[in-house]
Scaffold this motif. Structure first.
Motif, PDB file in Angstrom:
ATOM      1  N   ASN A   8     -57.591  47.623   6.313  1.00 28.27           N
ATOM      2  CA  ASN A   8     -57.426  46.300   6.539  1.00 28.27           C
ATOM      3  C   ASN A   8     -58.148  45.750   7.875  1.00 28.27           C
ATOM      4  O   ASN A   8     -57.785  44.609   8.518  1.00 28.27           O
ATOM      5  N   GLY A   9     -59.451  46.214   7.879  1.00 30.60           N
ATOM      6  CA  GLY A   9     -60.105  45.772   9.111  1.00 30.60           C
ATOM      7  C   GLY A   9     -61.196  44.529   8.755  1.00 30.60           C
ATOM      8  O   GLY A   9     -61.883  44.057   9.688  1.00 30.60           O
ATOM      9  N   ALA A  10     -61.236  44.066   7.501  1.00 28.67           N
ATOM     10  CA  ALA A  10     -61.983  42.679   7.412  1.00 28.67           C
ATOM     11  C   ALA A  10     -61.716  41.604   8.069  1.00 28.67           C
ATOM     12  O   ALA A  10     -60.531  41.439   7.999  1.00 28.67           O
ATOM     13  N   ARG A  11     -62.647  41.056   8.400  1.00 29.87           N
ATOM     14  CA  ARG A  11     -62.420  39.754   9.249  1.00 29.87           C
ATOM     15  C   ARG A  11     -62.954  38.588   8.611  1.00 29.87           C
ATOM     16  O   ARG A  11     -64.026  38.562   7.740  1.00 29.87           O
ATOM     17  N   PRO A  12     -62.522  37.421   8.818  1.00 28.35           N
ATOM     18  CA  PRO A  12     -63.051  36.092   8.213  1.00 28.35           C
ATOM     19  C   PRO A  12     -64.582  35.881   8.788  1.00 28.35           C
ATOM     20  O   PRO A  12     -65.140  36.239   9.864  1.00 28.35           O
ATOM     21  N   GLY A  13     -65.261  35.638   7.871  1.00 30.92           N
ATOM     22  CA  GLY A  13     -66.752  35.382   8.039  1.00 30.92           C
ATOM     23  C   GLY A  13     -67.606  36.560   7.755  1.00 30.92           C
ATOM     24  O   GLY A  13     -68.971  36.725   7.898  1.00 30.92           O
ATOM     25  N   ASP A  14     -66.896  37.960   7.621  1.00 30.71           N
ATOM     26  CA  ASP A  14     -67.807  39.143   7.299  1.00 30.71           C
ATOM     27  C   ASP A  14     -68.562  38.974   6.048  1.00 30.71           C
ATOM     28  O   ASP A  14     -68.092  38.166   4.975  1.00 30.71           O
ATOM     29  N   ALA A  15     -69.607  39.422   6.083  1.00 33.51           N
ATOM     30  CA  ALA A  15     -70.509  39.466   4.696  1.00 33.51           C
ATOM     31  C   ALA A  15     -69.826  40.737   3.942  1.00 33.51           C
ATOM     32  O   ALA A  15     -69.341  41.562   4.416  1.00 33.51           O
ATOM     33  N   ARG A  44     -70.769  53.025   7.772  1.00 32.43           N
ATOM     34  CA  ARG A  44     -69.613  53.247   8.702  1.00 32.43           C
ATOM     35  C   ARG A  44     -70.022  53.142  10.310  1.00 32.43           C
ATOM     36  O   ARG A  44     -69.017  52.878  11.103  1.00 32.43           O
ATOM     37  N   LYS A  45     -71.206  52.748  10.466  1.00 29.03           N
ATOM     38  CA  LYS A  45     -71.606  52.328  11.616  1.00 29.03           C
ATOM     39  C   LYS A  45     -71.404  51.106  12.211  1.00 29.03           C
ATOM     40  O   LYS A  45     -71.326  50.790  13.561  1.00 29.03           O
ATOM     41  N   VAL A  46     -71.343  50.250  11.181  1.00 32.09           N
ATOM     42  CA  VAL A  46     -71.147  48.914  11.590  1.00 32.09           C
ATOM     43  C   VAL A  46     -70.279  48.265  10.699  1.00 32.09           C
ATOM     44  O   VAL A  46     -69.712  46.977  10.820  1.00 32.09           O
ATOM     45  N   ALA A  47     -69.304  48.817   9.878  1.00 32.13           N
ATOM     46  CA  ALA A  47     -68.200  47.929   8.752  1.00 32.13           C
ATOM     47  C   ALA A  47     -67.118  47.853   9.285  1.00 32.13           C
ATOM     48  O   ALA A  47     -66.668  48.975  10.335  1.00 32.13           O
ATOM     49  N   ASN A  48     -66.343  46.857   9.370  1.00 35.32           N
ATOM     50  CA  ASN A  48     -64.949  46.693   9.719  1.00 35.32           C
ATOM     51  C   ASN A  48     -64.044  47.426   8.639  1.00 35.32           C
ATOM     52  O   ASN A  48     -62.982  47.533   9.036  1.00 35.32           O
ATOM     53  N   ALA A  49     -64.768  47.344   7.409  1.00 33.09           N
ATOM     54  CA  ALA A  49     -63.625  47.886   6.542  1.00 33.09           C
ATOM     55  C   ALA A  49     -64.803  48.403   5.077  1.00 33.09           C
ATOM     56  O   ALA A  49     -65.573  47.592   4.903  1.00 33.09           O
ATOM     57  N   MET A  50     -64.282  49.299   4.504  1.00 32.29           N
ATOM     58  CA  MET A  50     -65.061  49.602   3.147  1.00 32.29           C
ATOM     59  C   MET A  50     -64.051  50.146   2.202  1.00 32.29           C
ATOM     60  O   MET A  50     -62.857  50.595   2.345  1.00 32.29           O
ATOM     61  N   HIS A  51     -64.410  50.029   0.923  1.00 30.72           N
ATOM     62  CA  HIS A  51     -63.540  50.217  -0.083  1.00 30.72           C
ATOM     63  C   HIS A  51     -64.425  50.772  -1.459  1.00 30.72           C
ATOM     64  O   HIS A  51     -65.410  50.378  -1.640  1.00 30.72           O
ATOM     65  N   ASP A  52     -63.879  51.748  -1.852  1.00 33.65           N
ATOM     66  CA  ASP A  52     -64.416  52.090  -3.434  1.00 33.65           C
ATOM     67  C   ASP A  52     -63.659  51.709  -4.506  1.00 33.65           C
ATOM     68  O   ASP A  52     -62.563  52.118  -4.777  1.00 33.65           O
ATOM     69  N   ALA A  88     -78.337  45.981   7.731  1.00 36.82           N
ATOM     70  CA  ALA A  88     -77.739  47.192   6.895  1.00 36.82           C
ATOM     71  C   ALA A  88     -78.010  47.053   5.757  1.00 36.82           C
ATOM     72  O   ALA A  88     -78.237  48.325   4.911  1.00 36.82           O
ATOM     73  N   VAL A  89     -78.444  46.057   4.878  1.00 41.33           N
ATOM     74  CA  VAL A  89     -78.827  46.074   3.585  1.00 41.33           C
ATOM     75  C   VAL A  89     -80.083  46.745   3.457  1.00 41.33           C
ATOM     76  O   VAL A  89     -80.724  47.599   2.671  1.00 41.33           O
ATOM     77  N   GLU A  90     -81.192  46.329   4.552  1.00 37.44           N
ATOM     78  CA  GLU A  90     -82.593  46.768   4.636  1.00 37.44           C
ATOM     79  C   GLU A  90     -82.409  48.219   4.857  1.00 37.44           C
ATOM     80  O   GLU A  90     -83.157  49.022   4.363  1.00 37.44           O
ATOM     81  N   GLU A  91     -81.431  48.951   5.535  1.00 36.15           N
ATOM     82  CA  GLU A  91     -81.676  50.160   5.668  1.00 36.15           C
ATOM     83  C   GLU A  91     -80.947  50.938   4.663  1.00 36.15           C
ATOM     84  O   GLU A  91     -81.563  51.991   4.097  1.00 36.15           O
ATOM     85  N   LEU A  92     -80.044  50.423   3.818  1.00 38.47           N
ATOM     86  CA  LEU A  92     -79.717  50.946   2.680  1.00 38.47           C
ATOM     87  C   LEU A  92     -80.826  50.967   1.713  1.00 38.47           C
ATOM     88  O   LEU A  92     -81.185  52.059   0.857  1.00 38.47           O
ATOM     89  N   LEU A  93     -81.507  50.026   1.453  1.00 34.04           N
ATOM     90  CA  LEU A  93     -82.529  49.722   0.594  1.00 34.04           C
ATOM     91  C   LEU A  93     -83.929  51.045   0.881  1.00 34.04           C
ATOM     92  O   LEU A  93     -84.359  51.426   0.219  1.00 34.04           O
ATOM     93  N   LEU A 144     -67.797  48.679  -1.469  1.00 33.13           N
ATOM     94  CA  LEU A 144     -67.645  47.386  -1.176  1.00 33.13           C
ATOM     95  C   LEU A 144     -67.601  47.689   0.590  1.00 33.13           C
ATOM     96  O   LEU A 144     -66.751  48.273   0.976  1.00 33.13           O
ATOM     97  N   ALA A 145     -68.291  46.866   1.342  1.00 31.79           N
ATOM     98  CA  ALA A 145     -68.114  47.068   2.759  1.00 31.79           C
ATOM     99  C   ALA A 145     -68.234  45.524   3.309  1.00 31.79           C
ATOM    100  O   ALA A 145     -68.867  44.644   2.952  1.00 31.79           O
ATOM    101  N   SER A 146     -67.021  45.350   4.529  1.00 32.71           N
ATOM    102  CA  SER A 146     -66.889  44.237   5.145  1.00 32.71           C
ATOM    103  C   SER A 146     -67.764  44.333   6.381  1.00 32.71           C
ATOM    104  O   SER A 146     -67.153  45.083   7.324  1.00 32.71           O
ATOM    105  N   VAL A 147     -68.753  43.563   6.634  1.00 33.18           N
ATOM    106  CA  VAL A 147     -69.685  43.853   7.615  1.00 33.18           C
ATOM    107  C   VAL A 147     -69.945  42.605   8.218  1.00 33.18           C
ATOM    108  O   VAL A 147     -70.274  41.527   8.013  1.00 33.18           O
ATOM    109  N   PRO A 148     -69.995  42.488   9.779  1.00 30.93           N
ATOM    110  CA  PRO A 148     -70.100  41.306  10.433  1.00 30.93           C
ATOM    111  C   PRO A 148     -71.520  40.558  10.209  1.00 30.93           C
ATOM    112  O   PRO A 148     -72.495  41.253  10.044  1.00 30.93           O
ATOM    113  N   ARG A 149     -71.255  39.375  10.110  1.00 29.15           N
ATOM    114  CA  ARG A 149     -72.689  38.488   9.434  1.00 29.15           C
ATOM    115  C   ARG A 149     -73.882  39.208   9.999  1.00 29.15           C
ATOM    116  O   ARG A 149     -75.173  39.227   9.543  1.00 29.15           O
ATOM    117  N   ASP A 150     -73.694  38.964  11.562  1.00 31.49           N
ATOM    118  CA  ASP A 150     -75.133  39.349  12.148  1.00 31.49           C
ATOM    119  C   ASP A 150     -75.784  40.619  11.823  1.00 31.49           C
ATOM    120  O   ASP A 150     -76.752  40.958  12.012  1.00 31.49           O
TER     121      ASP A 150
END
Length: 331
Positions: free
Chosen positions: A145-152, A204-212, A278-283, A267-273
């Motif tokens: 339940n950690g997702a926040r408004p504005g999170d990507a 998990r270093k930056v996400a506010n919430a994650m879901h499978d 984070a996507v670049e690191e995943l790639l 699926l991850a809720s990550v602060p926009r900044d």
């Protein structure tokens, strides 16, 4: 094999001798006459349990990874696994051997110890059922339940990949004359992408919430995340990665890939900044990833298709059941 618990000699021969029962923190593992396990936990204990009921093949593989995914999305490292294996009457010993070998192999890959469970032949079943429970340790708990408004909203891999693999295996006899064995081999091989542990370790270093997202696919997964956090979301359909194999199967069987079981996706809720980095690191680690939308403070939940915003439908049940549930009458 006859109904009831496995005799001690069969339990030792077919199950206990084949499993990785030792590992970090294991105080008491499985054995004849042992009904529980004891482990030493250094961090936060995270637990999850799921049955494998929709597939009949590679269910040991699914049991380990589906449950490992559930603890990984809460920021935990999977450590200990318990499994209950229920078999139909007159099951050949070879089937149990295959299930246990799969559990053993996949647990070893993840560095997980199998510390307990139960195995029996159960009257009334027409297929084997495996129920798994995974325990993990987390230094930082990521709450659902950690997702926040504005999170990507970051999505890894491709929508419907587990469903694609299951359909290719379960309906092989029906589909091979139409789509070809080579196509089905590629589609069924998508099961190898089932684990989300590699991307969870990064996010998990930056996400506010994650879901499978499992049953109900990507769309149901986003609704569940929004439910937990009391938010809305905006989803951009053209940004959602979908494999060509999934598109082909879904078009032929009249299924919607966004409502098809999607274990293997994170699926991850990550602060926009932090989202782009984070996507670049995943790639950079060879993990397909994209920003597919954002969470909203307002309650509306919409999907944007061809520049038109419409309500995001919520699957009542998984698309998989439309075809796997009627499997016996189609082969």
């Amino acid at each position: 094999m006859h109904p009831g618990k496995l005799p001690p000699e069969l339990l030792e021969k077919l199950v206990l001798s084949r499993l990785p029962t030792g590992g970090k923190g294991v105080i008491l593992g499985p054995g004849t006459g042992i009904d529980g396990a004891a482990v030493n936990v250094e961090g936060i204990l995270v637990a999850s349990s799921d049955p494998i009921t929709g597939a009949t093949k590679r269910i040991g593989f699914y049991a380990v990874h589906v449950n490992a995914n559930d603890v990984a999305v809460m920021g935990a490292e999977p450590r200990w696994f318990l499994t209950t294996v229920l078999l139909p009457e007159n099951t050949d010993e070879k089937l149990l051997e295959n299930i246990i070998e799969e559990i053993s192999r996949e647990a070893k890959k993840l560095g997980v110890a199998v510390v307990g469970g139960h195995t029996e032949v159960t009257p009334g079943l027409d297929r084997p059922i495996v129920v798994g429970t995974m325990l993990g340790e987390a230094e930082r708990l990521i709450r659902p339940n950690g997702a926040r408004p504005g999170d990507a909203i970051i999505m890894t891999k491709w929508a419907g990949i587990e469903g694609t693999a299951i359909i290719a295996e379960e309906l092989r006899g029906r589909l091979a004359p139409i789509l070809g064995e080579e196509f089905l081999e590629v589609a069924s091989s998508l099961i190898e992408y089932l684990s989300v542990l590699p991307e969870a370790r990064i996010l998990r270093k930056v996400a506010n919430a994650m879901h499978d997202p499992t049953e109900g696919g990507i769309l149901n997964g986003l609704h569940e995340m929004a439910d937990a956090s009391g938010l809305g979301f905006r989803l951009y359909a053209e940004r959602i990665p979908i494999r060509e194999e999934t598109k082909t199967l879904c078009n032929y069987l009249h299924l919607n890939p966004l409502g098809l079981i999607s274990s293997g996706v994170l699926l991850a809720s990550v602060p926009r900044d932090y989202a782009k980095k984070a996507v670049e690191e995943l790639l950079s680690h060879g993990i397909t990833a994209s920003i597919i939308g954002e969470f909203l403070a307002e309650e509306k939940r919409v999907i944007v298709e061809e520049n038109e915003e419409r309500p995001a439908w919520r699957p009542e049940s998984d698309e998989l059941w439309k075809v796997v549930g009627s499997q016996k009458s189609t082969q």
